[in-house]
Structure formats: structure tokens, C-alpha cells
Design an enzyme around this catalytic site. Structure first.
Site, PDB file in Angstrom:
ATOM      1  NE  ARG A 175     -27.416  -9.052   8.277  1.00 15.09           N
ATOM      2  CZ  ARG A 175     -28.424  -9.668   7.470  1.00 15.09           C
ATOM      3  NH1 ARG A 175     -29.392 -10.393   7.553  1.00 15.09           N
ATOM      4  NH2 ARG A 175     -27.582  -9.612   5.993  1.00 15.09           N
ATOM      5  CB  SER A 225     -21.742  -5.977   6.794  1.00 16.47           C
ATOM      6  OG  SER A 225     -21.613  -5.990   5.592  1.00 16.47           O
ATOM      7  CD  GLU A 295     -25.560  -6.752  10.055  1.00 18.13           C
ATOM      8  OE1 GLU A 295     -25.506  -6.682   8.746  1.00 18.13           O
ATOM      9  OE2 GLU A 295     -25.006  -8.290  10.695  1.00 18.13           O
TER      10      GLU A 295
END
Ligand SMILES: Cc1cc2nc3c(=O)[nH]c(=O)nc-3n(C[C@H](O)[C@H](O)[C@H](O)COP(=O)(O)OP(=O)(O)OC[C@H]3O[C@@H](n4cnc5c(N)ncnc54)[C@H](O)[C@@H]3O)c2cc1C
Length: 302
Positions: A175, A225, A295
Site C-alpha cells: 500500500r 478493509s 489503511e
């Protein structure tokens, strides 16, 4: 903040302008107060030009993809949000690569690759963002990630304008991409894929989609998520083993279906989500000595 002058310039080059644009209408969480100004550009290549217009006036700029990895403040966003309208734009084949503009939905790119017998993007089919957002985030699923197939990306940087960034300079990690380090605006990307039969590619895409529908609370607004995967663990499993499945703050809830998702059950505020996320971080730390990291990108006025 003087927004009228730069807004007029944007109108003159074919952009659409919306003042006090409610970000709850532009994010998959359906949460967020108004952005002072939303500028929709007709072509991702113009995003850099538009950004420089606001940079000159020292007006804060946020680049928006499809808003599927964002939690926007209830107080909204100061300055301008720039988004590309890519409804009519198609991916294309170029020198054996698949090229796509940054604002195009990832799903459209995956379908184009399939229809042209190109395999490698099946993992990305159900990720609801744009190509630009997916490159920026190095999005991934089912053991695949953008870095597996990304050959080069085109991006606008404040100091150099639009440049092509080759694979070895993309700094793609979990990420993470170079565009986070250097505030690059991804205007396009080229993918190196492998030939395969469209029907076989389609079967894999549909199988990944089926697994998403089965495991994820797609019936509720969310940003996917909520936490990054901690090394050696799964955030959802840690949250579940702390007994936090279903925990609620206001309209925000830890999904009963997948504890890694925070969902908006109706009328959730950013503050509800943040309070819930803080509680999860504390409990998981207490029970498992693992620090969860969001995230999802928090954006907007504090
Ligand atoms: C139901 C659901 C399932 C999901 N599943 C997955 C999954 O399996 N894997 C996964 O990785 N993610 C997943 N996500 C999260 C999200 O879809 C991805 O992170 C996606 O890549 C974000 O793209 P976006 O265009 O929506 O970006 P946005 O949410 O709009 O933006 C995210 C960040 O990228 C920046 N950005 C966006 N476009 C550009 C651009 N052109 N140039 C520079 N910066 C840009 C923004 O400024 C922001 O910082 C899921 C989300 C949902 C709601």
C-alpha cells in the site's frame, strides 16, 4: 481563500465546478462534510494543469479517485478537490501494453484486458477504485497487487510536469508508491499482461468477485478493509478474537460479516468511525500487542 479566479480559469478549460460539494456524495463510506470547491476535469492529463492553477494561489489541493479509500472529516475539506471524469474514456493497447488513464474505473480496465485476452489484472476486478487511486495505493487482493503488472505510470509532479515513471522508480511496496513520497498525480498507467483465453480470465474474475460477495459486507457503505495487514497477522482476525465483531459507535459498526471492515449502518459520522477505530486499536494492542494502522486515508479539517 480566493477561489473565484482559479475556478473561472478551470471553467474556461472545460472543467465542471461545484462549490461546497458534500463529500458524503463522493465517497464509498457516504461520510464527509463539504469541500470548498470540487473541480471535475474532463481528462486525467489535465489534473496537473488544474492543480498548478490552485498551487499558484496557495490553495490546498486534494486529488480524488473514486473515494473508496477515504474517510472525510465531518467539517469537510479546505480548498479544492480535483477529480477526473473518465466515463467516456477507454483503455487502449499500445506496443503490447495496456494503457489506461488515471481516472478510469479499475473494473473497466479489467474488463478491457479480459476482452483482449490479457491476463494479470483479475485480482483487481472487485476493487472499486480508479486506476490512479489503485496505482497510488498499490492496491492488491487475492495475492496479487498492482506492482505485479504495472510497467510504467505517467504522473504530474510540481517540479517537472507530466513525466513517465519507469517500474524501478515506482517504489511500490505494501500500500505504498513513490507518488505518496513526491505528491505525484497519476494521470495514466501501462500494464504488462500475459495472453490467455478471455473465457478463462472471466472465470477467475467472477470467482474473485464471488469470494468478495461471500466474505465482505458489500451491502453497506465502507472504505473496504479499514486497517493495513499487520506483519504475520490479519487485522480482522485480531479484532474478532478481541470480541469486537459488531461493536458500534453511533452509526459506525465493526461488520458482523468481516471484522476488518468498519461499515456505515446509516448516518455514521467521521467522528463515529474515528472513535470506533481508536477503540479497536486500543483493544487489539492490549490483547495481542499488535499496533493496527489505518489503511483508509483520513482527509479534511481537524
Ligand atoms: C468494498 C471495498 C472493497 C475494497 N477492496 C480492496 C482490495 O481488495 N484491495 C485494496 O487494495 N483496496 C481495496 N479497497 C480500497 C480502495 O478501493 C483502494 O484503495 C483503491 O485503490 C482506491 O482507489 P480510489 O480511486 O477510490 O482512490 P481514493 O479513495 O479516491 O483515494 C485514495 C488515495 O489515493 C489518492 N489518489 C487517488 N487518485 C489519485 C491519482 N490519480 N493520483 C494521485 N493520487 C491519487 C487520493 O488523494 C488518496 O490519498 C476496497 C474498498 C471498498 C469500498
Amino acid at each position: 481563500m480566493q477561489l473565484d479566479k482559479p475556478a473561472d480559469i478551470c471553467l474556461s478549460i472545460g472543467c465542471q465546478i461545484q462549490k461546497n460539494a458534500p463529500m458524503s456524495e463522493h465517497t464509498s463510506f457516504r461520510i464527509g462534510g463539504p469541500a470548498d470547491l470540487l473541480v471535475t476535469v474532463p481528462d486525467a492529463a489535465k489534473m496537473g494543469q488544474v492543480k498548478s492553477i490552485f498551487d499558484k494561489e496557495e490553495i490546498p489541493v486534494l486529488i480524488l479517485g473514486n473515494g473508496t479509500n477515504m474517510l472525510v472529516s465531518d467539517k469537510g475539506i479546505e480548498g479544492v478537490v480535483i477529480k477526473a471524469d473518465a466515463q467516456r474514456i477507454q483503455p487502449e493497447l499500445r506496443d503490447g501494453l495496456v494503457f489506461c488513464q488515471g481516472g478510469v474505473p479499475l473494473k473497466k480496465l479489467c474488463r478491457f484486458a479480459r476482452d483482449n485476452g490479457m491476463s494479470g489484472l483479475e485480482f483487481a476486478y472487485g476493487i472499486p477504485g480508479t486506476v490512479g487511486g489503485a496505482v497510488y495505493m498499490n492496491a492488491g487482493a487475492f495475492n496479487g497487487q498492482m506492482s505485479d503488472v504495472l510497467f510504467w505510470a505517467e504522473a504530474y509532479f510540481d517540479d517537472s510536469g507530466i513525466v513517465r515513471v519507469e517500474q524501478d522508480k515506482l517504489n511500490l511496496g505494501y500500500r505504498h508508491s513513490v507518488f505518496m513520497e513526491k505528491r505525484g498525480v497519476v494521470t495514466g498507467a501501462a500494464f504488462l499482461l500475459k495472453p490467455d483465453i478471455p473465457e478463462k480470465i472471466d472465470l477467475r474474475m467472477e470467482e474473485f468477485m464471488r469470494r468478495r460477495r461471500e466474505k465482505q459486507p458489500l451491502e453497506y457503505p465502507s472504505a473496504g478493509s479499514f486497517f493495513k495487514r499487520p506483519k504475520g497477522f490479519f487485522a480482522g482476525a485480531l479484532i474478532e478474537s478481541s470480541g469486537l465483531k459488531g461493536k458500534t459507535v453511533g452509526g459506525a459498526q465493526v461488520s458482523e460479516k468481516h471484522a476488518g471492515f468498519i461499515i456505515n449502518t446509516g448516518g455514521a459520522t467521521c467522528n463515529d468511525v474515528q472513535r470506533l477505530a481508536d477503540a479497536l486499536i486500543k483493544c487489539v494492542m492490549r490483547d495481542h500487542q499488535v499496533m493496527l494502522q489505518p489503511e483508509v486515508c483520513f482527509i479534511g479539517r481537524e
